[in-house]
Design an enzyme around this catalytic site. Structure first.
Site, mmCIF file in Angstrom:
data_model
loop_
_atom_site.group_PDB
_atom_site.id
_atom_site.type_symbol
_atom_site.label_atom_id
_atom_site.label_comp_id
_atom_site.label_asym_id
_atom_site.label_seq_id
_atom_site.Cartn_x
_atom_site.Cartn_y
_atom_site.Cartn_z
ATOM 1 N N TRP A 101 0.723 -16.627 -22.693
ATOM 2 C CA TRP A 101 0.947 -15.177 -22.548
ATOM 3 C C TRP A 101 -0.363 -14.418 -22.568
ATOM 4 O O TRP A 101 -0.541 -13.451 -21.825
ATOM 5 C CB TRP A 101 1.906 -14.666 -23.616
ATOM 6 C CG TRP A 101 3.283 -15.233 -23.474
ATOM 7 C CD1 TRP A 101 3.939 -16.036 -24.363
ATOM 8 C CD2 TRP A 101 4.177 -15.061 -22.361
ATOM 9 N NE1 TRP A 101 5.187 -16.361 -23.868
ATOM 10 C CE2 TRP A 101 5.356 -15.780 -22.651
ATOM 11 C CE3 TRP A 101 4.098 -14.366 -21.145
ATOM 12 C CZ2 TRP A 101 6.445 -15.831 -21.771
ATOM 13 C CZ3 TRP A 101 5.179 -14.416 -20.267
ATOM 14 C CH2 TRP A 101 6.327 -15.135 -20.582
ATOM 15 N N ASP A 171 -0.314 -8.036 -28.414
ATOM 16 C CA ASP A 171 1.035 -8.394 -27.979
ATOM 17 C C ASP A 171 1.731 -9.034 -29.185
ATOM 18 O O ASP A 171 1.327 -10.092 -29.650
ATOM 19 C CB ASP A 171 0.933 -9.390 -26.814
ATOM 20 C CG ASP A 171 2.288 -9.905 -26.331
ATOM 21 O OD1 ASP A 171 3.316 -9.585 -26.957
ATOM 22 O OD2 ASP A 171 2.296 -10.644 -25.321
ATOM 23 N N LYS A 195 12.785 -10.876 -28.199
ATOM 24 C CA LYS A 195 12.531 -11.997 -29.095
ATOM 25 C C LYS A 195 13.090 -11.685 -30.485
ATOM 26 O O LYS A 195 13.925 -12.389 -30.998
ATOM 27 C CB LYS A 195 11.025 -12.283 -29.199
ATOM 28 C CG LYS A 195 10.332 -12.455 -27.851
ATOM 29 C CD LYS A 195 10.477 -13.841 -27.274
ATOM 30 C CE LYS A 195 10.254 -13.905 -25.777
ATOM 31 N NZ LYS A 195 8.889 -13.673 -25.326
HETATM 32 C C1 LIG Z 1 8.196 -13.593 -24.038
HETATM 33 C C2 LIG Z 1 6.828 -13.094 -24.166
HETATM 34 C C3 LIG Z 1 6.243 -12.289 -23.168
HETATM 35 C C4 LIG Z 1 6.949 -11.934 -21.895
HETATM 36 O O1 LIG Z 1 7.933 -11.014 -22.117
HETATM 37 P P1 LIG Z 1 8.744 -10.351 -20.917
HETATM 38 O O2 LIG Z 1 9.458 -9.250 -21.608
HETATM 39 O O3 LIG Z 1 9.629 -11.402 -20.364
HETATM 40 O O4 LIG Z 1 7.760 -9.858 -19.911
HETATM 41 C C5 LIG Z 1 4.956 -11.827 -23.382
HETATM 42 N N1 LIG Z 1 4.286 -12.121 -24.501
HETATM 43 C C6 LIG Z 1 4.805 -12.898 -25.475
HETATM 44 C C7 LIG Z 1 4.014 -13.200 -26.690
HETATM 45 C C8 LIG Z 1 6.092 -13.398 -25.327
HETATM 46 O O5 LIG Z 1 6.613 -14.172 -26.290
#
Ligand SMILES: *Cc1c(COP(=O)(O)O)cnc(C)c1O
Length: 361
Positions: A101, A171, A195
Site C-alpha cells: 500500500w 495511512d 477495515k
Molecule cells: C485496504 C487498504 C488500502 C486500500 O483501500 P481502498 O479503500 O480499497 O482503496 C490502502 N491502504 C491500506 C493500508 C489498506 O489496508
C-alpha cells in the site's frame, strides 16, 4: 442464524450489535418512515447523522479543533492521488515504503512530482519496520508519508518517524481507532473505513487546517480538493450516506465500550493470545519481526503450502473463515480488528492446536 468468525482483512467483520441496530432501522429510520438509503442528504435527519458521526469521532480521537474531518469517496486509494495533488507545492515528498500500500501511494505520487523513497523494508519482504529515527528528509519535502499499519504484511510503526518538522501523512486504514493516537503529531491521518470501521466505499481524512488551501496542482478536479470537502461539510455532492450512517453507529459502539484506551487493551489481549501460541508452536510461525508486530493483522505460515491450504480449508469448515494469506506472503493471515470478539481468537487458537496435533510430524 449461524454467523462465522470472519478474519477477512477487508471488507471485514462489523460489530453484531451495530448490524442488528441497522437492521431494525432498515425500513424506518426512527420517525422518518424511510430507510437511510432513501433519504435526501440535505434532509434534517441526515444532517444530524453526519454531524453526530463527526462529533463522536472527534470525541473518540480527541481531534484538535484545527483539524478537519472529511468523508471522501474513492477509498484509501484515491487519497494516494489527492495527497500529492493537494500538498505537493514544492513537487517533492518523502515516502517510507513498508509494503504494497505504501508502494502504491509512492508510485501514485511519482506521477505528480518527485516522490523520494527515503526508507524501505522491501529487502526482507516487508517483514519489519525500518528505523525512522534519523531519516534523510529531502530539504524541500512537502510531507513525509507512511503506512502506519501494513495490512498485508502485519507490521506496525511503534514510534512515528522523525519528520524534522515536515507534516506527517499516515495511512491508518487497518489500524483506525484500534488505539489512542495523538492527532497533533500528524498533518493528515486517513484511511479507508472498510477495515476497522464500516462498510466499503469511503475514506475518512483528518487534515490539519493549514494544509487545506486553494493552492493545489493544476488540473486537480473539484472533487479531489480537500477544500471542497471542508467548505461543504463533505457534501459538495451526494456523499456515501449509508456508509457515514454505519460509521457513526460504530463510533457510538466504540464510545459505549469505553473508547480507544479500552480498545487498545482488548486488542493487545486478543493479539497476545495468537502471538503467544505462534511463539510456542512447532508447526506455525509468525512471519514478522517481533518488534514490528501488528495488533490487527497477524500473518503466519507452516512452511508447507499444501498444509497451509489444508488449514485454511478445514478452518472454514470449523466456522473460521477468510484466513488465507495475501499471495505475496503466502500462508495464513488472521485480521483481528476491533469488531472481532476475543472468543473468535480463542477459537482460532483452539483450532490451530488441534490441527497441529494431527498434522505435525
Ligand atoms: C485496504 C487498504 C488500502 C486500500 O483501500 P481502498 O479503500 O480499497 O482503496 C490502502 N491502504 C491500506 C493500508 C489498506 O489496508
Amino acid at each position: 442464524m449461524s454467523r462465522v468468525y470472519n478474519f477477512s482483512a477487508g471488507p471485514a467483520t462489523l460489530p453484531e450489535e451495530v448490524l442488528k441496530e441497522a437492521a431494525d432501522e432498515m425500513l424506518d429510520y426512527p420517525g422518518s418512515g424511510m430507510s437511510v438509503m432513501e433519504m435526501s442528504h440535505r434532509s434534517k435527519d441526515f444532517e444530524r447523522i453526519i454531524n453526530e458521526a463527526e462529533e463522536t469521532l472527534r470525541e473518540l480521537m480527541e481531534i484538535p479543533s484545527n483539524y478537519k474531518v472529511l468523508f471522501i469517496q474513492g477509498g484509501a486509494s484515491l487519497q494516494f492521488a489527492m495527497i500529492p495533488m493537494n500538498l505537493m507545492k514544492n513537487k517533492t515528498a518523502d515516502y517510507v515504503v513498508t509494503g504494497q500500500w505504501a508502494k502504491k501511494a509512492w508510485q501514485e505520487a511519482s506521477m505528480y512530482g518527485n516522490a523520494v523513497k527515503i526508507a524501505s523494508s522491501e529487502d526482507k519482504n516487508y517483514s519489519y519496520i525500518p528505523d525512522c529515527s534519523d531519516l534523510m528528509i529531502s530539504p524541500d519535502a512537502d510531507y513525509v508519508y507512511i503506512c502506519e499499519n501494513n495490512t498485508i504484511y502485519g507490521t506496525k510503526f511503534k514510534t512515528l518517524p522523525n519528520t524534522k518538522g515536515r507534516p506527517l501523512v499516515a495511512d491508518v486504514s487497518s489500524c483506525f481507532l484500534s488505539e489512542p493516537v495523538d492527532v497533533s503529531k500528524y498533518g493528515i491521518i486517513f484511511g479507508g473505513v472498510q477495515k476497522n470501521i464500516g462498510p466499503a466505499g469511503m475514506a475518512i481524512a483528518i487534515v490539519r487546517e493549514d494544509l487545506i488551501t486553494e493552492d493545489v496542482l493544476i488540473g486537480t478536479p473539484t472533487m479531489m480538493r480537500y477544500k471542497t470537502y471542508m467548505d461543504h461539510n463533505s457534501m459538495y455532492n451526494t456523499p456515501n450516506c449509508y456508509c457515514i450512517y454505519m460509521c457513526g453507529k460504530v463510533f457510538k459502539w466504540l464510545k459505549k465500550r469505553g473508547g480507544l484506551e479500552v480498545m487498545k487493551k482488548q486488542n493487545e489481549e486478543k493479539a497476545a493470545i495468537l502471538y503467544d501460541y505462534l511463539d510456542s508452536s512447532d508447526l506455525f510461525k509468525g512471519t514478522v519481526q517481533k518488534e514490528s508486530r501488528s495488533l490487527m493483522n497477524v500473518p503466519f505460515i507452516t512452511g508447507d503450502s499444501s498444509l497451509d491450504a489444508k488449514f485454511v480449508k478445514e478452518a472454514a469448515e470449523y466456522g473460521l473463515v477468510n484466513l488465507k494469506g495475501h499471495r505475496t506472503v503466502g500462508g495464513m493471515r488472521a485480521s483481528i480488528y476491533n469488531a472481532m470478539p476475543k472468543e473468535g481468537v480463542i477459537k482460532l487458537v483452539e483450532f490451530m492446536r488441534q490441527f497441529e496435533e494431527v498434522n505435525h510430524v
